[in-house]
Scaffold this motif. Sequence first.
Motif, PDB file in Angstrom:
ATOM      1  N   UNK A   1     -18.782   8.497 -13.706  1.00  0.00           N
ATOM      2  CA  UNK A   1     -17.513   9.136 -13.495  1.00  0.00           C
ATOM      3  C   UNK A   1     -16.775   9.061 -14.476  1.00  0.00           C
TER       4      UNK A   1
ATOM      5  N   UNK B   1     -13.074  11.590   0.992  1.00  0.00           N
ATOM      6  CA  UNK B   1     -13.717  12.381  -0.065  1.00  0.00           C
ATOM      7  C   UNK B   1     -12.835  12.780  -1.039  1.00  0.00           C
TER       8      UNK B   1
ATOM      9  N   UNK C   1     -21.136  18.201  -5.225  1.00  0.00           N
ATOM     10  CA  UNK C   1     -20.678  16.823  -5.141  1.00  0.00           C
ATOM     11  C   UNK C   1     -21.553  15.580  -5.245  1.00  0.00           C
TER      12      UNK C   1
ATOM     13  N   UNK D   1     -23.780   2.543  -7.550  1.00  0.00           N
ATOM     14  CA  UNK D   1     -23.604   2.876  -6.207  1.00  0.00           C
ATOM     15  C   UNK D   1     -24.066   1.824  -5.134  1.00  0.00           C
TER      16      UNK D   1
ATOM     17  N   UNK E   1     -22.579  12.148  -8.295  1.00  0.00           N
ATOM     18  CA  UNK E   1     -22.337  11.423  -9.358  1.00  0.00           C
ATOM     19  C   UNK E   1     -23.771  11.415 -10.010  1.00  0.00           C
TER      20      UNK E   1
ATOM     21  N   UNK F   1       0.732  -1.207  -0.042  1.00  0.00           N
ATOM     22  CA  UNK F   1      -0.052   0.035  -0.124  1.00  0.00           C
ATOM     23  C   UNK F   1       0.764   1.340  -0.173  1.00  0.00           C
TER      24      UNK F   1
ATOM     25  N   UNK G   1     -19.577   5.094  -4.351  1.00  0.00           N
ATOM     26  CA  UNK G   1     -19.892   4.930  -5.684  1.00  0.00           C
ATOM     27  C   UNK G   1     -18.714   4.188  -6.515  1.00  0.00           C
ATOM     28  N   UNK G   2     -18.642   3.342  -7.278  1.00  0.00           N
ATOM     29  CA  UNK G   2     -17.640   2.833  -8.171  1.00  0.00           C
ATOM     30  C   UNK G   2     -17.719   3.610  -9.601  1.00  0.00           C
TER      31      UNK G   2
ATOM     32  N   UNK H   1     -30.652  10.261  -5.921  1.00  0.00           N
ATOM     33  CA  UNK H   1     -30.994   9.634  -5.055  1.00  0.00           C
ATOM     34  C   UNK H   1     -31.412  10.733  -3.561  1.00  0.00           C
TER      35      UNK H   1
ATOM     36  N   UNK I   1     -26.493   9.610 -12.045  1.00  0.00           N
ATOM     37  CA  UNK I   1     -26.648   8.641 -12.980  1.00  0.00           C
ATOM     38  C   UNK I   1     -27.678   8.370 -13.841  1.00  0.00           C
TER      39      UNK I   1
ATOM     40  N   UNK J   1     -10.846   2.074 -14.285  1.00  0.00           N
ATOM     41  CA  UNK J   1     -10.054   3.369 -14.566  1.00  0.00           C
ATOM     42  C   UNK J   1      -8.729   3.211 -15.112  1.00  0.00           C
TER      43      UNK J   1
ATOM     44  N   UNK K   1     -10.387  13.319   4.531  1.00  0.00           N
ATOM     45  CA  UNK K   1      -9.448  12.936   3.349  1.00  0.00           C
ATOM     46  C   UNK K   1      -9.962  12.006   2.089  1.00  0.00           C
TER      47      UNK K   1
ATOM     48  N   UNK L   1     -13.143   0.137  -9.162  1.00  0.00           N
ATOM     49  CA  UNK L   1     -12.620   1.471  -8.554  1.00  0.00           C
ATOM     50  C   UNK L   1     -13.692   2.393  -8.255  1.00  0.00           C
ATOM     51  N   UNK L   2     -13.367   2.708  -6.780  1.00  0.00           N
ATOM     52  CA  UNK L   2     -14.216   3.749  -6.227  1.00  0.00           C
ATOM     53  C   UNK L   2     -13.917   5.173  -6.447  1.00  0.00           C
ATOM     54  N   UNK L   3     -14.949   5.827  -6.896  1.00  0.00           N
ATOM     55  CA  UNK L   3     -14.593   7.285  -7.042  1.00  0.00           C
ATOM     56  C   UNK L   3     -15.214   8.250  -6.527  1.00  0.00           C
ATOM     57  N   UNK L   4     -16.175   7.899  -5.376  1.00  0.00           N
ATOM     58  CA  UNK L   4     -17.028   8.636  -4.510  1.00  0.00           C
ATOM     59  C   UNK L   4     -17.316   8.311  -3.434  1.00  0.00           C
ATOM     60  N   UNK L   5     -17.361   8.930  -2.375  1.00  0.00           N
ATOM     61  CA  UNK L   5     -18.080   8.884  -1.161  1.00  0.00           C
ATOM     62  C   UNK L   5     -18.783   9.649  -0.625  1.00  0.00           C
ATOM     63  N   UNK L   6     -19.923   9.338   0.035  1.00  0.00           N
ATOM     64  CA  UNK L   6     -20.818  10.163   0.573  1.00  0.00           C
ATOM     65  C   UNK L   6     -20.911  10.088   2.049  1.00  0.00           C
TER      66      UNK L   6
ATOM     67  N   UNK M   1     -22.697   6.214   1.347  1.00  0.00           N
ATOM     68  CA  UNK M   1     -22.741   5.427   0.295  1.00  0.00           C
ATOM     69  C   UNK M   1     -21.367   5.750  -0.347  1.00  0.00           C
TER      70      UNK M   1
ATOM     71  N   UNK N   1      -7.004   0.853  -2.536  1.00  0.00           N
ATOM     72  CA  UNK N   1      -5.397   0.822  -2.299  1.00  0.00           C
ATOM     73  C   UNK N   1      -5.151   0.363  -0.818  1.00  0.00           C
ATOM     74  N   UNK N   2      -5.925   0.775  -0.047  1.00  0.00           N
ATOM     75  CA  UNK N   2      -5.694   0.240   1.372  1.00  0.00           C
ATOM     76  C   UNK N   2      -6.900   0.539   2.343  1.00  0.00           C
TER      77      UNK N   2
ATOM     78  N   UNK O   1      -6.803   1.254   6.091  1.00  0.00           N
ATOM     79  CA  UNK O   1      -6.382   2.454   6.612  1.00  0.00           C
ATOM     80  C   UNK O   1      -7.491   3.553   6.209  1.00  0.00           C
TER      81      UNK O   1
END
Lengths: 334, 126, 361
Positions: free
Chosen positions: C316, B85, C292, B66, C294, A95, B61-62, C345, C296, C36, B83, B38-43, B59, B93-94, B97
Amino acid sequence: MISAIKVFRSTTVVPYDNIAMETFLTMHVQEGECILYLWQNQDTVVIGRNQNAWEECRVQRFRENRGHLARRLSGGGAVYHDLGNLNFTFASRRADHDPARQSEVILRAVRKLGIPAERTGRNDMEAGGRKFSGNAFYEHRGCCCHHGTLMVHVNLDRMEEALTVSVAKLRSRGVQSVRARVVNLRSFRPDLEIETLEACLTEAFGEVYGLKPEKLDSARLDGTEISLESARMASEEWILGRRIPFSAVMEERFPWGGVRLELTVRDGKVEEALCWSDAMNEQIIPAFGQALTGCPYDGEMLARRILDKTACLDPGMAAGVSRMILNQTDGADP
Amino acid sequence: MHFPKELKYTKTHEWVRFTDENTAYIGITDYAQDQLGDLVFVNLPAPGDALTAGESFADVESVKAVSDVNAPVTGTVEEVNEELADAPEKMNESPYDAWFVLASGITGTDELMDADAYEAMIASEA
Amino acid sequence: MEIRRTPLYEAHVRLGGRMVEFGGYEMPVQYPTGVIKEHMAVREACGLFDVSHMGEVLLEGPEAVKNLNHLLTNDYTVMEDGQARYSPMCNEQGGTVDDLIVYRISPERYFIVVNASNREKDVAWMRDHISGQVKLTDVSDSWGQIALQGPKAQEILEKLTEKENIPEKSYHALFDREVGGIPCIVSRTGYTGSDGFELYVPASRTEELWNLLLEAGREYGLIPCGLGARDTLRLEASMPLYGHELSETISPLTAGLGYFVKMDKPDFIGKAALEAAGKPAQRRVGLRALGRGIPREHQDVYFNGQKVGQTTSGTHCPYIGGPAAMAIIDLACGEIGTKVEVDVRGRRIEAEVVKMPFYKK
């Protein structure tokens, strides 16, 4: 995230001890930690994980000349080390592993010396169009090692003598001699000492990571484990590798490296198969050999086995080796 | 794929790292991130929000979809990993953590599994 | 319906492809590299896609052009051999049966490529609406199709075939060629917004060509890519996808494909309905989220608190580095720069109508 950076300087110039120490540091690096290990070998040819020792340097002659022969754990080709060379190793968890950032440490250190260093491709660093550092990587159980050479004032005559197998082979590979491709950093800074470079590396390490480099606490080192590993590294079995009474050989040079497959065929079946290569991907090479073991000696079947068992590791390499087998088997039992 | 022994897990693929009896970090497992891609968003929730075990609190989102993230325990959001977000790829990746929230006043821990039980559950799902 | 497999099914499984059902086929949605990296490989190096699920139809005969011009909204009167031309295919109501690409092999032979999920419907529709001296053959099962997409595609292809087998112009194809000794049709087309090729190859030799391309492309960073990346790439390039931006009830004019609808042609199926309907009240627009979140597909779009339409696709987009969506909304709020809101949503997120395509090479 890296939260601690450690520096450790080797106290020996024996390659087997150094490689053993490197392995220990790699396998025991902690989460969030990056270790920079600096080390030097005396008069040594280090071959890649999957290279055929007999092919890569004049084993006998080089050793008679009191040179060491060692095999490292990463893939790639043979390199020559003497005390004019400084090796670096970055050890970190998967990582935390970041080859671009780690290379930035090296580049920054060399640039501090006023030398215009650049990263070329994935594996080399150059100055003035010539390579001063060759890099390689390996990963084991989530621990990553990125290591490389730094040529400061390497004896190029000795290097050339050690690494050249034959002019014919060089020609067949379509590459220039080693000497024409590499450069010592002293060509740019005649007064450069190994110690100066070390100091720059430590400084750059701290700057790139924004942390204060600390000395690695030697209490963490397990002498028994390291000396066992050192003995393994120094064994003929590890250095020279296994030899099998092969009856079929397939060989081809690909853009990513040369491949030599040796097969012991008995009663129409592959009893054993070994694969040699200077490719950087160290994991797929032994897998090529393993994939073929037990398979009937038939071009189509061997080629399919390679795809089935190794395409997931590297589709392009697997496709190439699979095609090589199809082209080089004519169906007849060797 | 790995599942640290010191963590607790849920059926819906969240992990919990207790710092003491009442306080814990919460995130999603290695298996979850692998399945999501691959995750691209977090709420994320806000500090002070209540968490109810088994109910959605965030939630992710990849690229493709969602997915809700359930609260593994009942409690109150103490701190949020802002961080994450900005760098949602950290969840891939981790994953251990990449904590979502630090929760306090924790109850409702009956359904949590240890690493071995969680790994066995995944193995039986596959 | 029985789920089909392409000639590359085994290759996908071997490569660790995550297999899903799409258009009646089991297809890889992504490989272990992830969407990606696959997307970025196409924009910056090269990606390899199995698109064997697409349907291929041959239309042959002295009255082939006449029938094309009747079936399709685009005009096929003036075309050269090897040329490819995109067209929607409308129903009588002006809705869209499918969108497809027609290649001219020779003045009386045409090779038509249709969407996988519409293959049976299209073939039935075409059979019902062709007439005179013309023959229609569904050849889908004889052909595999591989898309080699990205800025390095040309260099990779040059390693495997003579330059004369590689079309120079986009939307042109060369028939009866070979790549790596394997017979194929080499077409400079794609569905990614990057330069690239689509290779039509006999089904029995698709896997061989796939492997040759993977080998040749390795040094250029070529990686296999799944449907996930195919979708994010086409969306980033603002290309419509049937079932989203086009459907039996969405006309090509609403979808913003007026350029491919030749209203000055004497006649084509759907022309009367399109004429009668006049200027469509809604049209397809591009949206970039300002808040902020996405957007859909199938999410409501609001302007000044009023619902004005719905999104048709959204995700995305890795290369432009953020969310992008397409929506069909009222013409009045379709101006570039208009601020709208999308109900993601339950949360209203501000978005702006932007120029399409989101990405252009």
